[in-house]
Design an enzyme around this catalytic site. Structure first.
Site, short mmCIF file in Angstrom:
data_model
loop_
_atom_site.label_atom_id
_atom_site.label_comp_id
_atom_site.label_asym_id
_atom_site.label_seq_id
_atom_site.Cartn_x
_atom_site.Cartn_y
_atom_site.Cartn_z
N SER A 39 2.47 -16.09 45.34
CA SER A 39 3.41 -15.05 45.75
C SER A 39 4.21 -15.40 47.01
O SER A 39 4.48 -14.53 47.84
CB SER A 39 2.69 -13.71 45.92
N HIS A 61 -3.68 -26.69 37.76
CA HIS A 61 -3.19 -25.34 38.11
C HIS A 61 -4.16 -24.31 37.56
O HIS A 61 -4.75 -24.50 36.48
CB HIS A 61 -1.79 -25.14 37.52
N ASN A 73 7.49 -24.36 40.79
CA ASN A 73 6.75 -24.46 39.52
C ASN A 73 7.38 -23.45 38.57
O ASN A 73 7.16 -22.25 38.69
CB ASN A 73 5.27 -24.14 39.77
N GLU A 113 -4.27 -22.49 46.08
CA GLU A 113 -3.66 -21.32 45.45
C GLU A 113 -4.75 -20.32 45.07
O GLU A 113 -5.38 -20.45 44.01
CB GLU A 113 -2.92 -21.72 44.17
N GLU A 147 -3.76 -21.69 36.00
CA GLU A 147 -3.48 -21.24 34.62
C GLU A 147 -3.98 -22.26 33.60
O GLU A 147 -4.40 -21.89 32.50
CB GLU A 147 -1.97 -20.97 34.47
N GLY A 192 1.30 -14.76 41.21
CA GLY A 192 2.07 -13.87 40.35
C GLY A 192 1.74 -12.40 40.51
O GLY A 192 2.13 -11.56 39.70
N LYS A 209 6.85 -23.01 35.46
CA LYS A 209 5.95 -22.53 34.39
C LYS A 209 6.69 -22.56 33.05
O LYS A 209 7.51 -23.43 32.82
CB LYS A 209 5.41 -21.14 34.74
P1 PGA Z 1 3.73 -17.42 42.15
O1 PGA Z 1 3.04 -18.68 41.44
O2 PGA Z 1 4.56 -17.97 43.30
O3 PGA Z 1 4.58 -16.79 41.10
O4 PGA Z 1 2.63 -16.54 42.64
C1 PGA Z 1 2.56 -19.77 42.19
C2 PGA Z 1 1.95 -20.79 41.27
O5 PGA Z 1 1.33 -20.40 40.28
O6 PGA Z 1 2.07 -22.01 41.51
#
Ligand code: PGA
Length: 254
Positions: free
Chosen positions: A213, A95, A9, A167, A97, A173, A11
């Site tokens: 992460s 997601h 992903n 998640e 976010e 993140g 982003k």
């Molecule tokens: P990350 O993000 O691996 O940077 O923690 C995962 C995601 O948001 O899908």
């Protein structure tokens, strides 16, 4: 029995030139990879270019969102049929976010998952609790509601064409991965919910990814869990070297 799926992903990162360079590098690096599915979920703007680059490769291209209407006066939105028409195969929906910054509800996620399926895309439906919810001990009820409401009205065939991603928001993140045991506990809960709603045979076939992460250093132990069928990888998918290592998770034994 379930074929692993490793999804990147990206982003809101990378210029077009950077996106093409990373995708080209991965195409070469993953030429011989077998026994798993790999997808890069890139910004809308790059779906066509990156998908074109990856046409004769083992890597599919996906989007990070879509709108639930097929067409109409929805300025700034992108539909499932539009994505399909430029070679897209997957779409992340719900997601955290999107839920947090764009106020997407489980009902929106449900409509988007159905729109993706209707357009012939594989939705990757995301669920997960916040840190506050985990500390309040409501992880199970939050995830249960997210799963039930986000998948409401799907039939067995739809579910077989859907991927789930667990998640935990506190792990995204932050560098703070869920332990393999913490993740497995919720992944198993999700599979139970799917069995309840769609039958055990369907639940056994649906891929449930973990995300939050993921790094080359932790993917091996995560993938050893019985209900983790792959990963949704943010930060570590931006770099070809680290994403290649994650895709080759068996080689990362500590
Ligand atoms: P990350 O993000 O691996 O940077 O923690 C995962 C995601 O948001 O899908």
């Amino acid at each position: 029995m379930r074929r692993p799926l490793l999804a990147g992903n990206w982003k809101m990162y990378k210029t077009l030139a950077e996106a093409e360079a990373t995708a080209s590098a991965l195409k070469v690096r993953l030429k011989d990879v077998a026994g798993r599915d790999v997808v890069l979920c890139v910004p809308f703007l790059y779906v066509e270019a990156v998908g074109g680059l990856l046409l004769d490769s083992e890597i599919a291209v996906g989007a990070q969102n879509l709108f639930y209407e097929e067409k109409g006066a929805f300025t700034g939105e992108i539909s499932g049929p539009m994505l399909k028409s430029v070679g897209c195969d997957y779409a992340i929906v719900g997601h955290s976010e999107r839920r947090q910054y764009f106020r997407e509800t489980n009902q929106d996620v449900n409509k988007k998952a159905k729109a993706a399926l209707k357009a012939g895309l594989t939705p990757i439906v995301c669920v997960g609790e916040t840190l506050q919810q985990r500390e309040d001990g409501v992880t199970e009820s939050i995830v249960t509601t997210q799963i039930n409401e986000s998948l409401e009205g799907l039939n067995k065939g739809d579910m077989l064409g859907t991927v789930i991603a667990y998640e935990p928001v506190w792990a995204i993140g932050t560098g703070r991965t869920a332990t393999p045991e913490q993740a497995e506990e919720v992944q198993a809960l999700i599979r139970n919910l799917l069995a309840h709603a769609f039958g055990k045979d369907v639940a056994e076939q649906v891929r449930i990814l973990y995300g939050g992460s993921i790094k080359p250093e932790n993917i091996y132990e995560l993938m050893r869990q019985p209900d983790i069928d792959g990963g949704l990888v943010g930060g570590a998918s931006l770099d070809a070297d680290s994403f290649e290592k994650i895709v080759r998770f068996e080689d990362q034994r500590p």
